[in-house]
Each structure stands twice: as C-alpha cells, then as structure tokens.
Scaffold this motif. Structure first.
Motif, PDB file in Angstrom:
ATOM      1  N   CYS A  23       4.913  -0.980   3.692  1.00 37.33           N
ATOM      2  CA  CYS A  23       4.438   0.402   3.609  1.00 37.33           C
ATOM      3  C   CYS A  23       3.138   0.417   2.783  1.00 37.33           C
ATOM      4  CB  CYS A  23       5.501   1.252   2.923  1.00 37.33           C
ATOM      5  SG  CYS A  23       4.856   2.817   2.320  1.00 37.33           S
ATOM      6  N   TYR A  25       1.789   2.583   1.044  1.00 38.79           N
ATOM      7  CA  TYR A  25       1.909   3.187  -0.283  1.00 38.79           C
ATOM      8  C   TYR A  25       2.939   2.401  -1.109  1.00 38.79           C
ATOM      9  CZ  TYR A  25       2.745   6.448  -4.025  1.00 38.79           C
ATOM     10  OH  TYR A  25       2.900   6.993  -5.270  1.00 38.79           O
ATOM     11  N   GLY A  26       4.172   2.465  -0.707  1.00 37.15           N
ATOM     12  CA  GLY A  26       5.195   1.582  -1.273  1.00 37.15           C
ATOM     13  C   GLY A  26       5.645   1.878  -2.694  1.00 37.15           C
ATOM     14  N   LYS A  27       5.321   3.078  -3.238  1.00 31.51           N
ATOM     15  CA  LYS A  27       5.663   3.314  -4.654  1.00 31.51           C
ATOM     16  C   LYS A  27       6.643   4.457  -4.874  1.00 31.51           C
ATOM     17  CE  LYS A  27       1.130   1.725  -6.115  1.00 31.51           C
ATOM     18  NZ  LYS A  27      -0.190   2.297  -6.144  1.00 31.51           N
ATOM     19  N   CYS A  28       7.202   5.029  -3.833  1.00 31.30           N
ATOM     20  CA  CYS A  28       8.127   6.153  -4.043  1.00 31.30           C
ATOM     21  C   CYS A  28       9.350   5.662  -4.816  1.00 31.30           C
ATOM     22  CB  CYS A  28       8.540   6.755  -2.711  1.00 31.30           C
ATOM     23  SG  CYS A  28       7.129   7.419  -1.804  1.00 31.30           S
ATOM     24  N   PHE A  30      12.329   6.559  -5.063  1.00 31.42           N
ATOM     25  CA  PHE A  30      13.667   6.627  -4.451  1.00 31.42           C
ATOM     26  C   PHE A  30      13.804   5.677  -3.264  1.00 31.42           C
ATOM     27  CE2 PHE A  30      10.740   9.475  -2.444  1.00 31.42           C
ATOM     28  CZ  PHE A  30      10.946   9.254  -1.105  1.00 31.42           C
ATOM     29  N   CYS A  31      12.748   4.942  -2.955  1.00 29.59           N
ATOM     30  CA  CYS A  31      12.700   4.242  -1.666  1.00 29.59           C
ATOM     31  C   CYS A  31      13.178   2.807  -1.793  1.00 29.59           C
ATOM     32  CB  CYS A  31      11.281   4.268  -1.116  1.00 29.59           C
ATOM     33  SG  CYS A  31      11.129   3.408   0.458  1.00 29.59           S
ATOM     34  N   TYR A  33      14.192   1.437   1.361  1.00 35.70           N
ATOM     35  CA  TYR A  33      14.156   0.941   2.746  1.00 35.70           C
ATOM     36  C   TYR A  33      12.955   0.052   3.020  1.00 35.70           C
ATOM     37  CZ  TYR A  33      13.053   5.986   2.718  1.00 35.70           C
ATOM     38  OH  TYR A  33      12.652   7.244   2.373  1.00 35.70           O
ATOM     39  N   ILE A  34      11.958   0.066   2.104  1.00 30.10           N
ATOM     40  CA  ILE A  34      10.829  -0.838   2.330  1.00 30.10           C
ATOM     41  C   ILE A  34      11.255  -2.305   2.197  1.00 30.10           C
ATOM     42  CG2 ILE A  34       8.928   0.741   1.780  1.00 30.10           C
ATOM     43  CD1 ILE A  34       8.933  -0.331  -1.045  1.00 30.10           C
ATOM     44  N   SER A  67      10.715   2.305   8.396  1.00 33.74           N
ATOM     45  CA  SER A  67      10.652   2.144   6.935  1.00 33.74           C
ATOM     46  C   SER A  67       9.209   2.119   6.471  1.00 33.74           C
ATOM     47  CB  SER A  67      11.378   0.871   6.482  1.00 33.74           C
ATOM     48  OG  SER A  67      12.671   0.856   7.006  1.00 33.74           O
ATOM     49  N   GLY A  68       8.449   3.045   6.940  1.00 32.91           N
ATOM     50  CA  GLY A  68       7.026   3.148   6.635  1.00 32.91           C
ATOM     51  C   GLY A  68       6.399   4.082   7.651  1.00 32.91           C
ATOM     52  N   TYR A  98       2.859   8.475   6.949  1.00 32.10           N
ATOM     53  CA  TYR A  98       2.664   8.894   5.561  1.00 32.10           C
ATOM     54  C   TYR A  98       1.420   9.776   5.442  1.00 32.10           C
ATOM     55  CZ  TYR A  98       1.848   8.513   0.554  1.00 32.10           C
ATOM     56  OH  TYR A  98       1.624   8.816  -0.749  1.00 32.10           O
ATOM     57  N   LYS A 137       5.789  10.238  -5.349  1.00 33.58           N
ATOM     58  CA  LYS A 137       5.128  10.299  -4.034  1.00 33.58           C
ATOM     59  C   LYS A 137       3.813  11.031  -4.273  1.00 33.58           C
ATOM     60  CE  LYS A 137       6.638  10.164   0.533  1.00 33.58           C
ATOM     61  NZ  LYS A 137       7.747  10.266   1.445  1.00 33.58           N
TER      62      LYS A 137
HETATM   63  S1  SF4 Z   1       9.283   6.703   1.070  1.00 29.78           S
HETATM   64 FE1  SF4 Z   1       7.874   6.200   2.752  1.00 29.78          FE
HETATM   65  S2  SF4 Z   1       5.845   6.306   1.783  1.00 29.78           S
HETATM   66 FE2  SF4 Z   1       7.319   6.151   0.115  1.00 29.78          FE
HETATM   67  S3  SF4 Z   1       7.460   3.950  -0.332  1.00 29.78           S
HETATM   68 FE3  SF4 Z   1       9.106   4.442   1.107  1.00 29.78          FE
HETATM   69  S4  SF4 Z   1       8.264   4.007   3.138  1.00 29.78           S
HETATM   70 FE4  SF4 Z   1       6.517   4.149   1.713  1.00 29.78          FE
END
Ligand code: SF4
Length: 234
Positions: A23, A25-28, A30-31, A33-34, A67-68, A98, A137
């Motif tokens: 992804c 961005y990759g910094k959320c 709560f995420c 799934y990356i 996942s992105g 995104y 985000k």
């Molecule tokens: S929620 Fe979406 S934008 Fe944020 S890190 Fe995960 S895949 Fe990337």
C-alpha cells in the motif's frame, strides 16, 4: 483464507481479494491487511490468476479488493481482470483507491473502457481529528475535498466501535456517509493486533439499537464480522 466469494444480498456481485504491491500509504494505525501485500510480482500473479479463474460474470458486477488500492495491482493482473470482464460481460467493477490517488482515477476508467468503474474510499470517520490523529489516516476533509470525493467515489467505508469513538460520532458519521455517497459499507472493528482497540460497549449498543433498522437500507452494507463478504486472509 478465501479470496473469492459471491454476495447475494442488496447489491449482488462477485468479489475477489487479490494480492497487490505494498500500500502506497501503509501507515493507518488499524490496518493489518497490508500484511498480504507483496513485492514479488510472480507470487502476486500466481495467486491472482488462480483467484480470477473463479469469476463467472453471473451478476455482471465484480468487486476487486487488494488490501490497498487498484493502482497497486500489477499490469498483468489488471489486464487479466479486463479480459475476464470483457469475456464474461461484466458491466460494473468496484475498485478501492486511497485518497492519494484521487487525481489518477481516470487512468483506471480509461483502461476499463467497457465497464463502469465505481471507486471505494476508506473514509473511516468524518471526524478529522480522529481520522488523522488516532487512526493515522492522513487526509483532511473540508467542503472542497468532500465535493471532489462525492464526484469521484461511489462508496464510502466507515469503521466503527473503536475506543475513543462515541455514539454521537458514529451516528453523525453514518448520516454524513449516507448524505454524501451513493453506497456505504460500515465495518464493526474487530481487534487485529494493532494499537486500535474495539469498544465492546459501543458494539452492544450498535447491534441492539442501530443495526436492526439501518441494515434494512438497501445501499448500506454492515460488516458485523470482517469475514461477512466471504473474502479474508487471516
Ligand atoms: S487502511 Fe488502506 S490506506 Fe491505510 S494502510 Fe491499510 S491499505 Fe493502506
């Protein structure tokens, strides 16, 4: 793990969960799934081509998630999706993209000339503080940005019932999502090893007082469990 499913209620469609590059961005906060992302194009395409074989085209609608964002799928994967959609007479494709890709959405529309492309965006909440400072985000909403998002995206994703949210905030998020977007998908958060935690009191309240009525709305899909669409990795 399941990467292909059929959704029969409300907006019948096939759905695939593909593997994409990292992804952008990759910094959320709560995420998780990356973790499914890969830099290995061969591995990506091996998995994706196998999953895409399942597509039948029986609803004429396909949702592709990875996942992105769609921009993180390899060229060969996009070509395969395009060929399958043309062959199976699929007229509508949903892709996630995104916020950072807002200006590039037309590239996808141009590539998939034979389909109507509907974009999905993870807004998570309309509360700028909570989105940027807690969920990490990094985009802010204001009237101008919201106007652009409404024009470009079909579906807003909301994430609800996390610590720090309130009933008032959740209700306001749902109202705003309904007002600004044609379709809304609401996910009740499930603890996933990240720093964001589920608030069980909010979950109880939502399921008892809000869900029964809200779930009757045709353009709102509610994921009580993150496996409800039938595709998942973990
Ligand atoms: S929620 Fe979406 S934008 Fe944020 S890190 Fe995960 S895949 Fe990337």
């Amino acid at each position: 793990m399941n990467r292909y499913s059929i959704i029969t209620e409300k907006n019948p469609r096939e759905i695939v969960l593909l593997k994409g590059y990292k992804c952008a961005y990759g910094k959320c906060a709560f995420c998780n799934y990356i973790l499914d992302n890969t830099d290995d194009e061969k591995e990506m395409e091996k998995v994706n081509f196998e999953v895409l074989k399942n597509i039948k085209g029986n609803f004429g609608v396909l949702e592709v998630i990875n996942s992105g964002s769609v921009f993180e799928l390899s060229k060969a994967t996009l070509k395969k999706i395009k060929n399958i959609c043309d062959d199976k007479n699929i007229k509508v494709i949903y892709f996630e993209a995104y916020f950072g890709y807002l200006k590039r959405l037309d590239e996808i529309r141009e590539y998939f000339k034979n389909q109507e492309i509907r974009f999905i965006i993870g807004i998570e909440t309309f509360n700028n503080y909570y989105r940027t400072q807690v969920l990490k985000k990094n985009f802010m909403l204001n009237d101008t940005v919201l106007k652009q998002l409404k024009e470009q995206y079909q579906t807003a994703l909301l994430m609800i019932c996390t610590h720090g949210q309130t009933k008032k905030q959740i209700l306001s998020d749902i109202e705003q999502a309904k007002k600004h977007f044609k379709e809304v998908v609401i996910s009740i958060f499930i603890d996933n090893g990240t720093e964001i935690k589920r608030d069980e009191k909010l979950v109880k309240w939502f399921l008892k007082d809000i869900f029964p009525v809200l779930n009757k709305e045709k353009n709102i899909e509610i994921l009580v469990d993150n496996k409800d669409f039938g595709v998942y990795v973990q």
